[in-house]
Design a protein around this motif. Structure first.
Motif, PDB file in Angstrom:
ATOM      1  N   ASN A 209       0.816  -1.065  -0.131  1.00 48.00           N
ATOM      2  CA  ASN A 209       0.016   0.057   0.070  1.00 48.00           C
ATOM      3  C   ASN A 209       0.787   1.322  -0.040  1.00 48.00           C
ATOM      4  O   ASN A 209       0.702   1.934   1.001  1.00 48.00           O
ATOM      5  N   ALA A 210       1.651   1.298  -1.047  1.00 46.51           N
ATOM      6  CA  ALA A 210       2.678   2.386  -1.186  1.00 46.51           C
ATOM      7  C   ALA A 210       2.595   2.920  -2.592  1.00 46.51           C
ATOM      8  O   ALA A 210       2.100   2.265  -3.625  1.00 46.51           O
ATOM      9  N   GLY A 211       3.132   4.205  -2.836  1.00 45.89           N
ATOM     10  CA  GLY A 211       3.386   4.849  -4.192  1.00 45.89           C
ATOM     11  C   GLY A 211       4.305   5.753  -4.241  1.00 45.89           C
ATOM     12  O   GLY A 211       5.051   6.222  -2.988  1.00 45.89           O
ATOM     13  N   ALA A 212       4.309   6.648  -5.161  1.00 44.72           N
ATOM     14  CA  ALA A 212       4.960   7.902  -5.295  1.00 44.72           C
ATOM     15  C   ALA A 212       4.228   8.651  -5.930  1.00 44.72           C
ATOM     16  O   ALA A 212       3.636   8.531  -7.047  1.00 44.72           O
ATOM     17  N   ALA A 213       4.745   9.998  -5.898  1.00 46.75           N
ATOM     18  CA  ALA A 213       3.647  11.099  -6.701  1.00 46.75           C
ATOM     19  C   ALA A 213       4.549  12.294  -6.757  1.00 46.75           C
ATOM     20  O   ALA A 213       5.457  12.780  -6.150  1.00 46.75           O
ATOM     21  N   ARG A 214       3.922  13.335  -7.676  1.00 45.88           N
ATOM     22  CA  ARG A 214       4.565  14.498  -7.843  1.00 45.88           C
ATOM     23  C   ARG A 214       3.178  15.464  -8.046  1.00 45.88           C
ATOM     24  O   ARG A 214       2.280  15.030  -8.776  1.00 45.88           O
ATOM     25  N   MET A 215       3.354  16.465  -7.426  1.00 43.98           N
ATOM     26  CA  MET A 215       2.242  17.757  -7.498  1.00 43.98           C
ATOM     27  C   MET A 215       2.410  18.937  -8.233  1.00 43.98           C
ATOM     28  O   MET A 215       3.589  19.551  -7.966  1.00 43.98           O
ATOM     29  N   PHE A 216       1.839  19.456  -9.281  1.00 42.60           N
ATOM     30  CA  PHE A 216       2.216  20.471 -10.188  1.00 42.60           C
ATOM     31  C   PHE A 216       0.983  21.348 -10.052  1.00 42.60           C
ATOM     32  O   PHE A 216      -0.095  20.970 -10.190  1.00 42.60           O
ATOM     33  N   ALA A 217       1.093  22.694  -9.250  1.00 41.10           N
ATOM     34  CA  ALA A 217       0.193  23.605  -9.114  1.00 41.10           C
ATOM     35  C   ALA A 217       0.584  24.810  -9.609  1.00 41.10           C
ATOM     36  O   ALA A 217       0.586  26.049  -8.845  1.00 41.10           O
ATOM     37  N   PRO A 218       0.973  25.255 -10.833  1.00 38.12           N
ATOM     38  CA  PRO A 218       1.273  26.593 -11.379  1.00 38.12           C
ATOM     39  C   PRO A 218       0.196  27.877 -11.186  1.00 38.12           C
ATOM     40  O   PRO A 218       0.751  28.738 -11.507  1.00 38.12           O
ATOM     41  N   ALA A 219      -0.904  27.054 -11.212  1.00 37.45           N
ATOM     42  CA  ALA A 219      -2.187  28.114 -11.034  1.00 37.45           C
ATOM     43  C   ALA A 219      -2.116  28.990  -9.761  1.00 37.45           C
ATOM     44  O   ALA A 219      -2.717  30.061  -9.743  1.00 37.45           O
ATOM     45  N   ILE A 220      -1.255  28.495  -8.650  1.00 38.20           N
ATOM     46  CA  ILE A 220      -1.143  29.337  -7.520  1.00 38.20           C
ATOM     47  C   ILE A 220       0.216  29.378  -7.481  1.00 38.20           C
ATOM     48  O   ILE A 220       1.015  29.771  -6.196  1.00 38.20           O
ATOM     49  N   GLU A 221       1.176  29.638  -8.588  1.00 33.38           N
ATOM     50  CA  GLU A 221       2.655  30.028  -8.572  1.00 33.38           C
ATOM     51  C   GLU A 221       3.482  29.199  -7.752  1.00 33.38           C
ATOM     52  O   GLU A 221       4.323  29.417  -7.183  1.00 33.38           O
ATOM     53  N   VAL A 222       2.950  27.877  -7.718  1.00 34.51           N
ATOM     54  CA  VAL A 222       3.727  26.926  -7.063  1.00 34.51           C
ATOM     55  C   VAL A 222       3.963  25.623  -8.270  1.00 34.51           C
ATOM     56  O   VAL A 222       3.216  24.728  -8.591  1.00 34.51           O
ATOM     57  N   GLY A 223       5.103  25.711  -9.177  1.00 34.12           N
ATOM     58  CA  GLY A 223       5.291  25.007 -10.225  1.00 34.12           C
ATOM     59  C   GLY A 223       5.304  23.539  -9.886  1.00 34.12           C
ATOM     60  O   GLY A 223       4.508  22.568 -10.573  1.00 34.12           O
ATOM     61  N   GLU A 224       6.066  23.026  -8.810  1.00 31.14           N
ATOM     62  CA  GLU A 224       5.998  21.771  -8.301  1.00 31.14           C
ATOM     63  C   GLU A 224       6.139  21.519  -6.774  1.00 31.14           C
ATOM     64  O   GLU A 224       7.187  22.381  -6.172  1.00 31.14           O
ATOM     65  N   ASP A 225       5.356  21.129  -6.138  1.00 33.84           N
ATOM     66  CA  ASP A 225       5.711  20.922  -4.641  1.00 33.84           C
ATOM     67  C   ASP A 225       6.645  19.919  -4.289  1.00 33.84           C
ATOM     68  O   ASP A 225       6.621  18.923  -5.025  1.00 33.84           O
ATOM     69  N   VAL A 226       7.320  19.930  -3.423  1.00 37.10           N
ATOM     70  CA  VAL A 226       7.983  19.139  -2.556  1.00 37.10           C
ATOM     71  C   VAL A 226       7.233  17.963  -2.036  1.00 37.10           C
ATOM     72  O   VAL A 226       7.165  16.767  -2.313  1.00 37.10           O
ATOM     73  N   VAL A 227       5.986  18.313  -1.285  1.00 36.84           N
ATOM     74  CA  VAL A 227       5.065  17.677  -0.746  1.00 36.84           C
ATOM     75  C   VAL A 227       3.649  18.021  -0.931  1.00 36.84           C
ATOM     76  O   VAL A 227       3.406  19.557  -0.873  1.00 36.84           O
ATOM     77  N   ASN A 228       2.572  17.358  -1.269  1.00 35.47           N
ATOM     78  CA  ASN A 228       1.266  17.806  -1.156  1.00 35.47           C
ATOM     79  C   ASN A 228       0.585  16.803  -0.397  1.00 35.47           C
ATOM     80  O   ASN A 228       0.246  15.626  -0.771  1.00 35.47           O
ATOM     81  N   ALA A 229       0.402  17.100   0.640  1.00 33.90           N
ATOM     82  CA  ALA A 229      -0.260  16.221   1.945  1.00 33.90           C
ATOM     83  C   ALA A 229      -1.849  15.931   1.725  1.00 33.90           C
ATOM     84  O   ALA A 229      -2.126  15.098   1.754  1.00 33.90           O
ATOM     85  N   ASN A 230      -2.327  17.047   1.390  1.00 32.56           N
ATOM     86  CA  ASN A 230      -4.045  16.982   0.980  1.00 32.56           C
ATOM     87  C   ASN A 230      -4.178  16.205  -0.174  1.00 32.56           C
ATOM     88  O   ASN A 230      -5.272  15.203  -0.283  1.00 32.56           O
ATOM     89  N   SER A 231      -3.323  16.224  -1.248  1.00 34.20           N
ATOM     90  CA  SER A 231      -3.581  15.468  -2.424  1.00 34.20           C
ATOM     91  C   SER A 231      -3.355  13.943  -2.242  1.00 34.20           C
ATOM     92  O   SER A 231      -3.970  13.067  -2.502  1.00 34.20           O
ATOM     93  N   THR A 232      -2.472  13.592  -1.053  1.00 33.74           N
ATOM     94  CA  THR A 232      -2.302  12.106  -0.504  1.00 33.74           C
ATOM     95  C   THR A 232      -3.532  11.736   0.068  1.00 33.74           C
ATOM     96  O   THR A 232      -4.004  10.560  -0.056  1.00 33.74           O
ATOM     97  N   GLY A 233      -4.053  12.582   1.058  1.00 32.64           N
ATOM     98  CA  GLY A 233      -5.593  11.999   1.384  1.00 32.64           C
ATOM     99  C   GLY A 233      -6.302  11.893   0.164  1.00 32.64           C
ATOM    100  O   GLY A 233      -7.136  10.992   0.723  1.00 32.64           O
ATOM    101  N   CYS A 234      -6.336  12.719  -0.658  1.00 33.89           N
ATOM    102  CA  CYS A 234      -7.314  12.529  -1.716  1.00 33.89           C
ATOM    103  C   CYS A 234      -7.359  11.347  -2.468  1.00 33.89           C
ATOM    104  O   CYS A 234      -8.162  10.472  -2.797  1.00 33.89           O
ATOM    105  N   LEU A 235      -5.805  10.836  -2.554  1.00 34.48           N
ATOM    106  CA  LEU A 235      -5.572   9.591  -3.184  1.00 34.48           C
ATOM    107  C   LEU A 235      -6.017   8.476  -2.285  1.00 34.48           C
ATOM    108  O   LEU A 235      -6.701   7.517  -2.893  1.00 34.48           O
TER     109      LEU A 235
END
Length: 296
Positions: A209-235
């Motif tokens: 029960n594991a994986g790896a991820a990248r989050m891209f959010a340039p719409a709020i001026e964060v090109g790529e996150d180091v971490v996106n905790a809320n999206s992990t909850g969404c996953l």
């Protein structure tokens, strides 16, 4: 804000992995004299992508506000982990259970001092899941540079929202994940048009029960996150809905050279599928070597 930034701001590495990496987050006691423009300026001065402003007089239900250099966020997952670690550390406690008030919502949090940092969990609440239209999916995949053949064969992109929607995009392999090079300007325009925070691209380990991820959010001026905790909850909510899986450990931050990890669990409630999100945090004393962090 008075004095040097090192005296006013604590940098917390949120969602570390093995005591290293994590997303650098500025945390400080809020001041009623601060304007929002001052808070945005503090983020720029700290050199982090986000800052958490903690109300010092809110007792067991602290109010925490989150800002980027461009504005306020309604919530921030890694920022919550950083804020709760800051509170535990500043109060010199071994553990606490609190309620946090952010963006009009109040939720449960826990923090415990461990040998390799402070472990924090928070109640993300209900996560809304829905399918993505073909037109929106195709446009976002093109902006990400992800082809149809790159997508996982046993999963599909979907929209997930714990308050702000984002697209979850499953790809087949870790190599594909690391090769993603989005057109950030095009992705920002598409996400703004669709009302999405960004795109959370992930791959799953079929044997655990594991994986790896990248989050891209340039719409709020964060090109790529180091971490996106809320999206992990969404996953976690998505995996619970589609597979009955109750938890996931997601590695992030490798593309930024900051190995990070977020844990999340999901369960069915009377309000729908709800998630809890957790991570380890390390307190740092000064804002050096900072990079982008979690959008929300």
């Amino acid at each position: 804000m008075t004095g040097s930034i090192g005296n006013d701001v604590t940098i917390v590495d949120a969602c570390t992995r093995g005591g290293e990496g994590g997303s650098p987050t500025a945390v400080l006691v809020d001041d009623v004299t601060f304007s929002d423009s001052t808070r945005r300026a503090i983020v720029r001065r700290a050199g982090t992508s986000h800052a958490a402003f903690v109300d010092p007089d809110s007792g067991t239900t602290p109010t925490v506000r989150f800002f980027t250099a461009s504005g306020e966020l309604t919530n921030c997952g890694h920022g919550t982990i950083a804020a709760q670690a800051f509170l535990l550390h500043s109060r010199r406690l071994r553990a606490h259970r609190l309620r946090q008030r952010t963006g009009g919502r109040t939720f449960d949090t826990t923090a415990v001092q461990r040998d390799n940092g402070i472990e924090v969990w928070f109640d993300q609440g209900p996560v809304e899941l829905r399918s993505c239209t073909a037109a929106a999916r195709d446009s976002l995949l093109a902006a990400l540079g992800i082809g149809v053949d790159d997508l996982a064969v046993d999963d599909v992109p979907c929209v997930a929202s714990p308050g702000t929607p984002r697209l979850l995009v499953p790809v087949r392999t870790p190599a594909i994940l690391l090769s993603v090079r989005p057109d950030l300007r095009r992705l920002a325009a598409d996400c703004r048009r669709l009302g999405y925070l960004g795109c959370f691209v992930y791959t799953l380990d079929p044997n655990r029960n594991a994986g790896a991820a990248r989050m891209f959010a340039p719409a709020i001026e964060v090109g790529e996150d180091v971490v996106n905790a809320n999206s992990t909850g969404c996953l976690a909510a998505h995996l619970f809905a589609t597979r009955g899986q109750r938890g996931v450990d997601v590695e992030q931050g490798h593309a930024a050279g900051r190995p990070s990890s977020v844990f999340a669990t999901a369960s069915g409630t009377t309000q729908g599928i709800s998630a809890r999100v957790g991570g380890m945090a390390t307190i740092r004393s000064r804002p050096t070597d900072t990079v982008d962090g979690d959008a929300s």
